[in-house]
Design a protein around this motif. Sequence first.
Motif, short mmCIF file in Angstrom:
data_model
loop_
_atom_site.label_atom_id
_atom_site.label_comp_id
_atom_site.label_asym_id
_atom_site.label_seq_id
_atom_site.Cartn_x
_atom_site.Cartn_y
_atom_site.Cartn_z
N GLU A 46 48.37 46.83 41.64
CA GLU A 46 47.85 45.74 40.80
C GLU A 46 48.07 45.99 39.31
O GLU A 46 48.16 45.03 38.53
CB GLU A 46 46.36 45.52 41.08
N TRP A 88 46.47 41.24 32.38
CA TRP A 88 45.26 42.01 32.65
C TRP A 88 45.45 43.45 32.17
O TRP A 88 46.49 44.05 32.42
CB TRP A 88 44.94 42.01 34.14
N TRP A 107 35.10 33.19 36.76
CA TRP A 107 34.41 34.44 37.07
C TRP A 107 34.83 35.02 38.41
O TRP A 107 34.95 36.23 38.57
CB TRP A 107 32.90 34.22 37.03
N GLU A 108 35.06 34.17 39.38
CA GLU A 108 35.39 34.67 40.71
C GLU A 108 36.66 35.50 40.69
O GLU A 108 36.70 36.59 41.27
CB GLU A 108 35.54 33.49 41.68
N SER A 109 37.71 35.02 40.05
CA SER A 109 38.96 35.78 40.01
C SER A 109 38.83 37.02 39.14
O SER A 109 39.44 38.06 39.43
CB SER A 109 40.11 34.89 39.51
N ALA A 111 36.03 38.83 38.70
CA ALA A 111 35.27 39.81 39.49
C ALA A 111 36.13 40.40 40.59
O ALA A 111 36.06 41.61 40.89
CB ALA A 111 34.02 39.16 40.07
N GLN A 112 36.97 39.58 41.20
CA GLN A 112 37.86 40.07 42.26
C GLN A 112 38.86 41.08 41.69
O GLN A 112 39.16 42.09 42.33
CB GLN A 112 38.59 38.90 42.91
N ARG A 113 39.37 40.80 40.49
CA ARG A 113 40.33 41.71 39.86
C ARG A 113 39.68 43.04 39.50
O ARG A 113 40.34 44.09 39.49
CB ARG A 113 40.91 41.05 38.61
N ASP A 115 37.16 44.46 41.24
CA ASP A 115 36.65 45.15 42.44
C ASP A 115 37.40 46.44 42.74
O ASP A 115 36.78 47.50 42.92
CB ASP A 115 36.73 44.22 43.66
N LEU A 116 38.72 46.38 42.82
CA LEU A 116 39.50 47.55 43.22
C LEU A 116 39.40 48.69 42.21
O LEU A 116 39.04 49.81 42.60
CB LEU A 116 40.96 47.16 43.45
N ALA A 234 27.90 45.93 40.56
CA ALA A 234 28.35 44.57 40.87
C ALA A 234 27.23 43.56 40.68
O ALA A 234 27.44 42.48 40.11
CB ALA A 234 28.88 44.52 42.30
N GLU A 238 26.94 40.31 37.99
CA GLU A 238 26.61 38.94 38.41
C GLU A 238 25.46 38.38 37.58
O GLU A 238 25.46 37.21 37.18
CB GLU A 238 26.25 38.92 39.89
#
Length: 263
Positions: A46, A88, A107-109, A111-113, A115-116, A234, A238
Motif C-alpha cells: 500500500e 497518502w 472518513w470511511e476510506s 480509516a480503512q487506509r 487500519d493496516l 480505533a 471514531e
Amino acid sequence: MLRAHKPHVHYGRPQLREVICQLRFPAILSIGSHEPADFQEAIRQEFPRYALRQDRLPPKVTVVNGNTQVETPPPVANHTFVSEDGKWKLNLTKDFISLSTLSYDGWESFAQRLDLPLAQFIRVYSPAFFQRIGLRYVNIFSRKALDLEGEPWSALFTSPYLGILSQEDVDEERTGKCSVDFDTALDNSCRVKVHAGPGLLKQANPSAPQDKEPKFVLDMDLFMPGELPPSLAAGALETLHAHSTDLFQGAITQKLHEAMDPQ
C-alpha cells in the motif's frame, strides 16, 4: 453554539485541504537507530515509496547559575512511506506514527487506509500506550471557488469563529488581521485546538505567482490525551471524528453548507 448536531454529509465541492491523523507514544529508540524493515515489508503493497528524512529539532535554551546554555538536539529519523499514487503519506519516528492525505474523500476510506499500518505498527513495536491520539482537519475556503464572491465572511461562518468580523460595524475589507484561536474540552476525554480566520495564502516558492484572493482557514486539531491502550486507538479515532463533524457543522452557516453542494 460552538457545535451543531446534524447528520454527516459528503460535499460535492469540499474545501478540505488536508487531513492528518497522528498517534504519539513513549519513545521507541529502535525506530530511530534501525531501518524499519519488518514494518515496511508489512505495508509495502500500500505504501511502496520510501524515504528517510532527518528532522532537526529547535535548540533548547536553559539558564544555569545565570548562564544561558543552548543545546542542539540530535536530528530525528523520520521514515516516510508514500502510496503509489502519491496521495497518502505515512510517517514513522521514534515518538509518533501519522497518516496524512491531500485527497480526503471520506472518513470511511481514511480509516480503512489507516487500519493496516496501525495494526502492523502495534504488532512490530508493541507500544506500551499512546500518549496522544489526534485527528486534524485543515479547511481552506475560497469564495471564488464556491461562487460566493461578494458575500462577507459573516454570512458564511458563525460568530464563535469570526472574532470581530461578527460585528455589524466592522468592515471586513478594512480589517488587516483577525483570527480566533482556542483550546477547549469536548467531553471528559477529548479536546480541540482551533485556529480560524481569513488571510492570504503564500506560495512556498517566492518566485511563484501569489494568490491574491483572501481565504478563510478553519484548522481543527482534535485530540485525546492520556495513557491510552493500543486496543482503544480505533475507538478513540471514531470519537474524534464524530466531534469533528459537529464542530464543522457548527462553524458554517446554511448558505455555506448549500454552496458546498451537500450530497
